[in-house]
Write a protein that holds these residues in place. Structure first.
Motif, PDB file in Angstrom:
ATOM      1  N   GLY A  13     -36.479  25.245  -6.401  1.00 43.71           N
ATOM      2  CA  GLY A  13     -36.281  23.868  -6.827  1.00 43.71           C
ATOM      3  C   GLY A  13     -34.894  23.320  -6.620  1.00 43.71           C
ATOM      4  N   VAL A  14     -34.076  23.910  -5.743  1.00 44.73           N
ATOM      5  CA  VAL A  14     -32.727  23.399  -5.573  1.00 44.73           C
ATOM      6  C   VAL A  14     -32.608  22.403  -4.425  1.00 44.73           C
ATOM      7  N   LEU A  31     -27.901  20.246 -19.848  1.00 50.71           N
ATOM      8  CA  LEU A  31     -26.719  19.498 -19.448  1.00 50.71           C
ATOM      9  C   LEU A  31     -26.210  18.618 -20.588  1.00 50.71           C
ATOM     10  N   ALA A  32     -27.146  17.979 -21.306  1.00 52.05           N
ATOM     11  CA  ALA A  32     -26.744  17.080 -22.390  1.00 52.05           C
ATOM     12  C   ALA A  32     -26.107  17.858 -23.537  1.00 52.05           C
ATOM     13  N   THR A  33     -26.735  18.953 -23.948  1.00 54.78           N
ATOM     14  CA  THR A  33     -26.171  19.737 -25.048  1.00 54.78           C
ATOM     15  C   THR A  33     -24.854  20.381 -24.645  1.00 54.78           C
ATOM     16  N   GLY A  34     -24.693  20.652 -23.339  1.00 53.34           N
ATOM     17  CA  GLY A  34     -23.410  21.176 -22.873  1.00 53.34           C
ATOM     18  C   GLY A  34     -22.278  20.213 -23.157  1.00 53.34           C
ATOM     19  N   TYR A  35     -22.538  18.912 -22.978  1.00 51.28           N
ATOM     20  CA  TYR A  35     -21.508  17.902 -23.248  1.00 51.28           C
ATOM     21  C   TYR A  35     -21.227  17.800 -24.742  1.00 51.28           C
ATOM     22  N   TYR A  36     -22.287  17.816 -25.547  1.00 49.15           N
ATOM     23  CA  TYR A  36     -22.111  17.629 -26.988  1.00 49.15           C
ATOM     24  C   TYR A  36     -21.593  18.878 -27.698  1.00 49.15           C
ATOM     25  N   THR A  37     -21.477  19.979 -26.977  1.00 48.40           N
ATOM     26  CA  THR A  37     -20.882  21.187 -27.560  1.00 48.40           C
ATOM     27  C   THR A  37     -19.609  21.599 -26.825  1.00 48.40           C
ATOM     28  N   SER A  38     -19.126  20.731 -25.923  1.00 55.93           N
ATOM     29  CA  SER A  38     -17.925  21.052 -25.142  1.00 55.93           C
ATOM     30  C   SER A  38     -16.674  20.666 -25.914  1.00 55.93           C
ATOM     31  N   ASP A 348     -36.665   6.121 -11.446  1.00 52.68           N
ATOM     32  CA  ASP A 348     -35.416   6.213 -10.689  1.00 52.68           C
ATOM     33  C   ASP A 348     -34.467   7.218 -11.333  1.00 52.68           C
ATOM     34  N   TRP A 349     -34.343   7.152 -12.658  1.00 55.98           N
ATOM     35  CA  TRP A 349     -33.457   8.062 -13.380  1.00 55.98           C
ATOM     36  C   TRP A 349     -33.882   9.514 -13.183  1.00 55.98           C
ATOM     37  N   THR A 350     -35.191   9.755 -13.213  1.00 53.73           N
ATOM     38  CA  THR A 350     -35.683  11.128 -13.037  1.00 53.73           C
ATOM     39  C   THR A 350     -35.259  11.693 -11.689  1.00 53.73           C
ATOM     40  N   SER A 351     -35.286  10.852 -10.644  1.00 55.66           N
ATOM     41  CA  SER A 351     -34.892  11.355  -9.319  1.00 55.66           C
ATOM     42  C   SER A 351     -33.405  11.713  -9.291  1.00 55.66           C
ATOM     43  N   HIS A 352     -32.561  10.931  -9.977  1.00 53.51           N
ATOM     44  CA  HIS A 352     -31.133  11.255 -10.036  1.00 53.51           C
ATOM     45  C   HIS A 352     -30.899  12.536 -10.837  1.00 53.51           C
ATOM     46  N   VAL A 353     -31.624  12.660 -11.943  1.00 53.24           N
ATOM     47  CA  VAL A 353     -31.482  13.876 -12.760  1.00 53.24           C
ATOM     48  C   VAL A 353     -31.894  15.101 -11.966  1.00 53.24           C
ATOM     49  N   GLU A 354     -32.965  14.978 -11.192  1.00 54.12           N
ATOM     50  CA  GLU A 354     -33.421  16.107 -10.383  1.00 54.12           C
ATOM     51  C   GLU A 354     -32.333  16.576  -9.428  1.00 54.12           C
ATOM     52  N   ARG A 355     -31.630  15.626  -8.823  1.00 54.41           N
ATOM     53  CA  ARG A 355     -30.598  16.007  -7.865  1.00 54.41           C
ATOM     54  C   ARG A 355     -29.394  16.630  -8.556  1.00 54.41           C
ATOM     55  N   VAL A 356     -29.025  16.105  -9.728  1.00 52.85           N
ATOM     56  CA  VAL A 356     -27.900  16.695 -10.462  1.00 52.85           C
ATOM     57  C   VAL A 356     -28.272  18.089 -10.961  1.00 52.85           C
ATOM     58  N   VAL A 357     -29.473  18.212 -11.538  1.00 50.78           N
ATOM     59  CA  VAL A 357     -29.908  19.506 -12.058  1.00 50.78           C
ATOM     60  C   VAL A 357     -30.057  20.511 -10.919  1.00 50.78           C
ATOM     61  N   LEU A 359     -28.331  20.579  -8.181  1.00 45.10           N
ATOM     62  CA  LEU A 359     -26.987  21.028  -7.816  1.00 45.10           C
ATOM     63  C   LEU A 359     -26.460  22.031  -8.829  1.00 45.10           C
ATOM     64  N   GLU A 360     -26.682  21.749 -10.103  1.00 42.27           N
ATOM     65  CA  GLU A 360     -26.256  22.687 -11.148  1.00 42.27           C
ATOM     66  C   GLU A 360     -26.911  24.050 -10.942  1.00 42.27           C
ATOM     67  N   GLU A 361     -28.219  24.042 -10.668  1.00 43.99           N
ATOM     68  CA  GLU A 361     -28.936  25.298 -10.426  1.00 43.99           C
ATOM     69  C   GLU A 361     -28.450  25.964  -9.140  1.00 43.99           C
ATOM     70  N   GLY A 362     -28.207  25.150  -8.101  1.00 46.53           N
ATOM     71  CA  GLY A 362     -27.740  25.717  -6.840  1.00 46.53           C
ATOM     72  C   GLY A 362     -26.387  26.380  -6.964  1.00 46.53           C
ATOM     73  N   LEU A 363     -25.479  25.747  -7.699  1.00 52.13           N
ATOM     74  CA  LEU A 363     -24.157  26.344  -7.903  1.00 52.13           C
ATOM     75  C   LEU A 363     -24.265  27.621  -8.725  1.00 52.13           C
ATOM     76  N   ARG A 364     -25.129  27.596  -9.716  1.00 44.70           N
ATOM     77  CA  ARG A 364     -25.302  28.806 -10.539  1.00 44.70           C
ATOM     78  C   ARG A 364     -25.888  29.944  -9.708  1.00 44.70           C
ATOM     79  N   SER A 365     -26.909  29.624  -8.892  1.00 44.67           N
ATOM     80  CA  SER A 365     -27.524  30.681  -8.083  1.00 44.67           C
ATOM     81  C   SER A 365     -26.573  31.180  -7.003  1.00 44.67           C
ATOM     82  N   THR A 366     -25.719  30.275  -6.483  1.00 43.57           N
ATOM     83  CA  THR A 366     -24.727  30.706  -5.494  1.00 43.57           C
ATOM     84  C   THR A 366     -23.743  31.680  -6.122  1.00 43.57           C
ATOM     85  N   GLY A 367     -23.300  31.362  -7.340  1.00 42.28           N
ATOM     86  CA  GLY A 367     -22.408  32.284  -8.045  1.00 42.28           C
ATOM     87  C   GLY A 367     -23.076  33.609  -8.331  1.00 42.28           C
ATOM     88  N   MET A 368     -24.370  33.566  -8.697  1.00 39.08           N
ATOM     89  CA  MET A 368     -25.095  34.806  -8.960  1.00 39.08           C
ATOM     90  C   MET A 368     -25.247  35.621  -7.687  1.00 39.08           C
TER      91      MET A 368
END
Length: 644
Positions: A13-14, A31-38, A348-357, A359-368
């Motif tokens: 799904g990346v 992602l949202a809880t990450g901001y509210y606990t940062s 429209d918002w869902t499509s933007h969230v999909e791309r951000v999420v 990328l987040e997953e892709g960066l995490r999997s790249t690090g892994m």
């Protein structure tokens, strides 16, 4: 061909394609809880509380306006001039409070969205740059495309629209809770007869509002359910078109030289044709929703009065009460119609969230994947304090698992100059990346000197945006080196014509030729004075005279610096103590390692001398290409005064 299986695989799904809703919402919640606990949590919760308080104030104003609606129309019905004027004054007060609350809530909402986006962008940028993920991602199948567009644009829509939708939903829930009770009490029971039977429906206007809003929501879902996928494809097509434009700009010289404009035009037209096709499909869906929304809004104006009119004509309610019922009905249906009113934005918002999420997953999997790679990097000196570069049982594979280099064993000591050669495609540059820690795929171990004492020089040096002073000082801040020191380094590397332009801000990667850029990279060496230098074809664009001038730096200015270089140019071996050769084979290239000069001369660790043939060639080059000159003073390995 030997094949290696890697420990980590990129998660599904990346690619930015539509994902299962449950997984998407769960990861967006992360992602949202990450901001509210940062570290920004205090600001985040404070702004959220401010938005909620102002929303409650708006609901209070709307509630008071509902009561005002009743009293105002009753004053009109009774021709009460004094009451009419009192209600107008009250309206002005309520309008002022409502406008102020709306403006302040909008400002607070914007600030919350901006702070959230700032946090998210910094987080994604940090992960993109962490451990060279930005480099490794391009080698992984299924890695997210166009991370620049995802970070710069998709994060804006993902956060700003999320805040607006969330606040709108909260506002609708509070509105429903407030006005449903009012509508229930005002509408009263509706008496119906069915033959000999009669019954009453208490608070019938509430049920009418629910039924009315439910029909609208159902029709909206039926007409617009395909918009989520369409918006995802639109984002993909838009980003591909923008990438094609950026690629043309970055390679404009090459395109112009070979007159490739017609082909580029065809490619750009094809990319934008995809955008047009997706947008036409999206517009068709949006037109249907606009038509439905207009019809729904027009009917809402008359429907509550029509439904409540029997009680008015029966004398059960006054005109003011009728208007109050109508306004309360509109507020309830507006609250219940949140889904219908925001369906296009949700898609429209869902499509933007999909791309951000993604990328987040892709960066995490790249690090892994990088951490899962089996090449072990050991940084730092040996237990006896010596800094060495050593390869032990090193096998290098592609990300797909094909073996590139097998069984490499070598140790290089401080001050030694080693040249690595081999035919094209034998894996020299891949070995260079593995030593730099950029290539984790394979097995074995690499011990590298401390990073702060090393410098890597690729064939095309990187020149950051900004002044020439900053470009020469890179990666250190420009203020670390005085203008005089930078000027001296440029002159030493044959770039005296650039000294007067040190503080000019230009695209230096376009202004300077590749040969000038490579000499600028050597000027960096004179400023940074690394103990270890790794070069990959770093003199390929230089003529023989300039190459000799740059390589002499390692004999004069940087004599104590260890050098590991990859190159094919003739004459390079004269500046190295020994040459390692990569020989291709079906089971991966083999590294042929001659005996170090120190071992041949009885040395015990450091290089004791050079082979006679190498020394002879060096001396011949020295006498042929440079006049005699005094050696510059160096004290304990520190830069000469002109480079301080």
């Amino acid at each position: 061909m030997a094949v290696w299986s890697l420990d980590a695989e990129p998660t599904a799904g990346v690619q930015g394609q539509p994902d299962r809703p449950g997984g998407l919402w769960r990861r967006f919640w992360h992602l949202a809880t990450g901001y509210y606990t940062s570290r920004e949590s205090r600001s985040a919760w404070g702004l959220t509380a401010g938005v909620l308080a102002l929303t409650l104030l708006q609901i209070g104003v709307q509630l008071r306006l509902n009561l005002w609606n009743r009293d105002f129309f009753n004053a009109l019905e009774h021709h009460d001039r004094a009451a009419f004027l009192d209600q107008m004054r009250l309206f002005l007060l309520l309008a002022a409070v409502g406008i102020a609350a709306a403006v302040l809530q909008y400002q607070t909402r914007q600030t919350l969205a901006l702070r959230w986006r700032e946090w998210l962008v910094r987080r994604l940028q940090g992960r993109l740059l962490d451990d060279s993920c930005h480099y490794r991602m391009q080698f992984l199948g299924g890695a997210p495309d166009n991370p620049d567009q995802r970070i710069s644009e998709n994060t804006r829509w993902a956060t700003a629209t999320a805040v607006e939708l969330a606040i709108g939903l909260i506002h609708s829930v509070l509105l429903l809770a407030t006005f449903a009770g009012i509508l229930w009490n005002l509408s009263g029971p509706l008496s119906l007869a069915w033959g000999p039977y009669g019954f009453q429906i208490p608070g019938y206007m509430v049920f009418a509002a629910v039924l009315y809003a439910g029909i609208g929501a159902g029709l909206t879902w039926a007409l617009g359910r395909a918009m989520i996928g369409i918006n995802a494809h639109r984002n993909q097509a838009e980003s591909d078109h923008r990438f094609a434009l950026v690629r043309l700009r970055e390679n404009s010289e090459s395109v112009a030289l070979i007159r490739g404009e017609r082909d580029e035009e065809r490619g750009l037209a094809h990319a934008f044709t995809r955008v047009v096709g997706v947008m036409e499909d999206l517009f068709r869906r949006e037109r249907c929703l606009v038509g439905l929304s207009c019809a729904y809004g027009m009917v809402t104006m008359a429907f509550p009065i029509l439904v409540a009119s029997p009680r008015y004509f029966a004398g059960a309610i006054t005109l003011g009460a009728l208007m109050q019922v109508s306004q309360a009905f509109c507020e309830v249906t507006k609250a219940l119609s949140w889904f219908m009113d925001n369906y296009s934005r949700l898609a429209d918002w869902t499509s933007h969230v999909e791309r951000v999420v993604a990328l987040e997953e892709g960066l995490r999997s790249t690090g892994m994947t990088a951490r899962g790679g089996t090449i072990r990097i050991e940084e730092g000196p040996l237990p006896d304090g010596r800094e060495v570069l050593s390869l032990r049982g090193l096998d290098i594979a592609t990300p797909e698992g094909s073996l590139v280099l097998a069984g490499a064993e070598v140790e290089i000591h401080p001050g030694e100059k080693v040249l690595i050669q081999g035919e094209s495609g034998s894996g020299k540059s891949t070995l260079f990346r593995a030593i730099a820690g950029l290539w984790p795929w394979g097995s074995g171990s690499i011990r590298v000197p401390p990073r702060e004492g090393t410098m890597f020089m690729p064939q095309r040096p990187y020149l950051p945006l900004g002044t020439l002073h900053a470009a020469v000082a890179y990666p250190a801040p420009a203020h670390d080196f005085s203008g005089a020191a930078v000027a001296a380094a440029l002159r030493r590397c044959g770039l005296a014509h650039l000294v007067d332009r040190l503080e000019e801000e230009e695209r230096w990667d376009r202004i300077l030729s590749l040969g000038e850029q490579q000499r600028l990279a050597f000027a960096r060496l004179l400023l940074h004075r690394p103990r270890w230098v790794f070069m990959d074809e770093a003199t390929a664009a230089l003529d023989e005279e300039n190459q000799d001038a740059m390589m002499r730096l390692f004999r004069e200015e940087l004599a104590g610096t260890a050098l590991v270089s990859i190159g094919h140019r003739p004459g390079l071996d004269a500046y190295h103590d020994r040459t390692l050769t990569l020989v291709r084979s079906a089971e991966g290239a083999r590294l042929q390692v001659p005996m170090p000069a120190a071992a041949r001369h009885g040395g015990t660790g450091r290089v004791a001398g050079h082979a006679a043939s190498v020394a002879h060639r060096r001396e011949a080059l020295a006498h042929r290409r440079r006049p005699a000159r005094p050696r510059r003073l160096r004290i304990q390995g520190r830069p000469s005064p002109q480079y301080r």
